[in-house]
Motif scaffolding. Structure first.
Motif, PDB file in Angstrom:
ATOM      1  N   LYS A 124     -18.327   1.131   1.688  1.00 55.96           N
ATOM      2  CA  LYS A 124     -18.181   0.016   2.621  1.00 55.96           C
ATOM      3  C   LYS A 124     -17.378   0.394   3.867  1.00 55.96           C
ATOM      4  CE  LYS A 124     -18.365  -3.565  -0.971  1.00 55.96           C
ATOM      5  NZ  LYS A 124     -17.590  -4.596  -1.715  1.00 55.96           N
ATOM      6  N   GLY A 125     -16.743   1.560   3.837  1.00 51.32           N
ATOM      7  CA  GLY A 125     -15.886   1.962   4.952  1.00 51.32           C
ATOM      8  C   GLY A 125     -16.621   2.716   6.036  1.00 51.32           C
ATOM      9  N   ASP A 126     -15.847   3.422   6.860  1.00 50.46           N
ATOM     10  CA  ASP A 126     -16.411   4.140   8.006  1.00 50.46           C
ATOM     11  C   ASP A 126     -16.641   5.617   7.709  1.00 50.46           C
ATOM     12  OD1 ASP A 126     -13.869   5.157   7.869  1.00 50.46           O
ATOM     13  OD2 ASP A 126     -13.246   4.476   9.864  1.00 50.46           O
ATOM     14  N   GLY A 127     -16.568   5.983   6.458  1.00 44.47           N
ATOM     15  CA  GLY A 127     -16.768   7.379   6.070  1.00 44.47           C
ATOM     16  C   GLY A 127     -15.484   8.136   5.832  1.00 44.47           C
ATOM     17  N   THR A 128     -14.344   7.513   6.193  1.00 42.37           N
ATOM     18  CA  THR A 128     -13.049   8.141   5.925  1.00 42.37           C
ATOM     19  C   THR A 128     -12.796   8.112   4.417  1.00 42.37           C
ATOM     20  OG1 THR A 128     -12.200   7.323   8.028  1.00 42.37           O
ATOM     21  CG2 THR A 128     -10.577   8.067   6.400  1.00 42.37           C
ATOM     22  N   PRO A 129     -12.473   9.247   3.793  1.00 45.68           N
ATOM     23  CA  PRO A 129     -12.274   9.275   2.335  1.00 45.68           C
ATOM     24  C   PRO A 129     -10.959   8.618   1.911  1.00 45.68           C
ATOM     25  CG  PRO A 129     -11.890  11.443   3.278  1.00 45.68           C
ATOM     26  CD  PRO A 129     -12.397  10.586   4.395  1.00 45.68           C
ATOM     27  N   LYS A 130     -11.022   7.325   1.690  1.00 42.95           N
ATOM     28  CA  LYS A 130      -9.854   6.573   1.226  1.00 42.95           C
ATOM     29  C   LYS A 130     -10.062   6.211  -0.242  1.00 42.95           C
ATOM     30  CE  LYS A 130      -8.932   4.481   5.758  1.00 42.95           C
ATOM     31  NZ  LYS A 130      -8.855   3.203   6.520  1.00 42.95           N
ATOM     32  N   PHE A 131      -9.246   6.787  -1.100  1.00 44.29           N
ATOM     33  CA  PHE A 131      -9.378   6.538  -2.536  1.00 44.29           C
ATOM     34  C   PHE A 131      -8.015   6.243  -3.157  1.00 44.29           C
ATOM     35  CE2 PHE A 131     -13.048   9.168  -1.474  1.00 44.29           C
ATOM     36  CZ  PHE A 131     -14.074   8.474  -2.096  1.00 44.29           C
ATOM     37  N   ASN A 132      -8.036   5.468  -4.195  1.00 43.00           N
ATOM     38  CA  ASN A 132      -6.824   5.166  -4.950  1.00 43.00           C
ATOM     39  C   ASN A 132      -6.266   6.454  -5.550  1.00 43.00           C
ATOM     40  OD1 ASN A 132      -5.116   4.373  -7.229  1.00 43.00           O
ATOM     41  ND2 ASN A 132      -5.942   2.315  -6.952  1.00 43.00           N
ATOM     42  N   PRO A 133      -4.967   6.693  -5.459  1.00 41.63           N
ATOM     43  CA  PRO A 133      -4.399   7.926  -6.034  1.00 41.63           C
ATOM     44  C   PRO A 133      -4.590   8.028  -7.551  1.00 41.63           C
ATOM     45  CG  PRO A 133      -2.668   6.430  -5.313  1.00 41.63           C
ATOM     46  CD  PRO A 133      -3.949   5.899  -4.765  1.00 41.63           C
ATOM     47  N   PHE A 134      -4.876   6.887  -8.186  1.00 41.17           N
ATOM     48  CA  PHE A 134      -5.124   6.911  -9.626  1.00 41.17           C
ATOM     49  C   PHE A 134      -6.618   6.994  -9.961  1.00 41.17           C
ATOM     50  CE2 PHE A 134      -0.902   4.998  -9.380  1.00 41.17           C
ATOM     51  CZ  PHE A 134      -0.237   5.735 -10.354  1.00 41.17           C
ATOM     52  N   PHE A 135      -7.455   7.169  -8.939  1.00 41.66           N
ATOM     53  CA  PHE A 135      -8.905   7.247  -9.146  1.00 41.66           C
ATOM     54  C   PHE A 135      -9.253   8.290 -10.214  1.00 41.66           C
ATOM     55  CE2 PHE A 135     -13.021   8.917  -6.936  1.00 41.66           C
ATOM     56  CZ  PHE A 135     -13.796   8.437  -7.985  1.00 41.66           C
ATOM     57  N   ILE A 136      -8.850   9.523 -10.008  1.00 42.67           N
ATOM     58  CA  ILE A 136      -9.218  10.595 -10.944  1.00 42.67           C
ATOM     59  C   ILE A 136      -8.527  10.419 -12.300  1.00 42.67           C
ATOM     60  CG2 ILE A 136      -9.249  13.084 -11.344  1.00 42.67           C
ATOM     61  CD1 ILE A 136     -11.204  12.064  -9.174  1.00 42.67           C
TER      62      ILE A 136
END
Length: 417
Positions: A124-136
């Motif tokens: 949904k974003g502009d392509g900037t890789p923004k992820f939750n630090p707890f994702f992995i």
């Protein structure tokens, strides 16, 4: 070397038909279906609109809110089930050597909901890789046993087995082997899964694996019935405390049963379909019997993989007839997936528990939702249809098979002092 004996001293369950062992067992013997319309998301555009969800579950009743937010649901479920099993076994810091207590867990997929949420948020974003630090750390399949060990300070072997729907049975076999080789005193084993998501349901639907009986969800899981049209996806966790026999006796532990053996095999046939003659299933049951040093005629009960798929059910029952011959008609065969749905990587855990409780109570849960005889199934087989059956069970087997041809079988028996 002389192998150690391995027993089961604790059980824990979080399932679509009960949120603890007592609720789970009562629902099993009364033939309760866990299938219902999905509540987690809007199913309007989905082919299958129902599943076997865990119900009436508030994670904050069990895990601190901040801690829970750092876990995918599959890890939350693992903590809840393992807490019950550890408490049931009476394991404390004072009666075990933490360096000889391990956690070997099963998960077929792991944090699917977390993966789905993070990727959709990124898209949904502009392509900037923004992820939750707890994702992995939330997503990876190995994290459930890590949480269990960190919470309890267990410093023995700690890892996850991943073999699709055979995952938790493989975990139990690994745990069994570590203990009987004398490498551990206690291992927490079992499995958890939480794949009732848009991605999970959509993916299985695209394979034509799921039932689409939206007009009657509660009867959709109908193993061995001629009108079966696919499995019903479930979620939850099953945990078992496996323990070396003398260690359990020394601390005065309650013992449910002994693990007699475990078998593994591969179909080496197809990505998702079983071999039509059940060759891999024949091999895995024979391997299990050989490991347990038992004869086919000693088996009283088999909790089948029994997923309610057109091909799988027939292949498994053909294999049972091939392995057990004339004795097959004397075995109480059932599929508890008719009630719980298919918990994927957690299936082996909750079905092992069902087998163990059947031994304890002398009562075999039914295969529900059966009404139309399948002419491809041997009519002499006792499929424990629609009603629980009393039986003195000395030996029970639990079968679990996974996509990719992974087969696992675990044998449980009444303890002989």
């Amino acid at each position: 070397m002389e192998l150690k004996r391995v027993v089961v001293t604790g059980l824990g369950a979080l399932t679509p038909i009960g949120n603890n062992i007592e609720e789970y067992w009562n629902a099993l013997i009364n033939g309760v279906s866990g299938a219902a319309p999905i509540t987690y998301y809007d199913t309007e555009k989905h082919k299958t609109k129902f599943a076997c969800e865990v119900k009436n579950f508030n994670v904050e009743d069990f895990i601190d809110r901040k801690e829970a937010r750092r876990m995918d649901k599959f890890a939350q479920y693992a903590i809840v089930a393992s807490d019950e099993a550890i408490l049931d076994a009476g394991i404390t810091a004072d009666n075990v050597d933490k360096h000889r207590v391990g956690v070997i867990w099963g998960a077929g997929i792991g944090g699917l909901e977390t993966f789905q949420e993070e990727v959709l948020y990124y898209a949904k974003g502009d392509g900037t890789p923004k992820f939750n630090p707890f994702f992995i750390p939330k997503m990876i399949a190995d994290i459930a046993p890590a949480h269990i060990s960190m919470k309890n300070g267990f410093m023995g072997p700690n890892y996850t087995t991943v073999s699709a729907c055979a995952s938790s049975a493989n975990a139990m076999i690994d745990a069994f082997n570590y203990i009987r080789l004398g490498l551990c005193d206690v291992i927490i084993s079992g499995g958890s899964e939480a794949a009732v998501t848009i991605a999970g349901m959509g993916g299985f639907n695209s394979m034509h694996a799921l039932s689409t009986r939206n007009d009657s969800p509660e009867t959709a899981s109908r193993p061995f019935d001629a009108t079966r049209d696919g499995f019903v996806l479930g979620e939850g966790a099953g945990a078992l405390v496996l323990e070396e026999y003398e260690h359990a006796k020394a601390r005065g532990a309650k013992i449910y049963c002994e693990i007699g053996g475990g078998g593994m095999s591969s179909d080496a046939y197809h990505l998702t379909a079983p071999h039509p003659e059940g060759l891999g299933v024949i091999a895995v049951m024979n391997n299990c019997l050989r490991d347990a040093k038992m004869k086919p005629e000693e088996i009283d009960h088999i909790n089948t993989h029994g997923t309610s798929t057109p091909l799988g059910d027939v292949a498994e029952l053909k294999a049972i007839s091939a392995v057990f011959g004339d004795h097959a008609k004397n075995i109480n065969i059932n599929s508890t997936k008719s009630m719980t749905g298919h918990l994927l990587g957690a299936a082996g855990g909750i079905e092992a528990i069902a087998s163990i409780l059947a031994i304890k109570h002398g009562l075999i849960p039914p295969t529900i939702n059966h009404s139309v005889v399948d002419e491809n199934i041997n009519p002499e087989l006792n499929l424990t249809l629609n009603k629980a059956q009393k039986r003195d069970i000395k030996v029970a087997m639990s079968n679990t098979f996974g996509f990719g041809g992974h087969n696992a079988c675990v044998l449980f028996k009444k303890l002989e002092e």
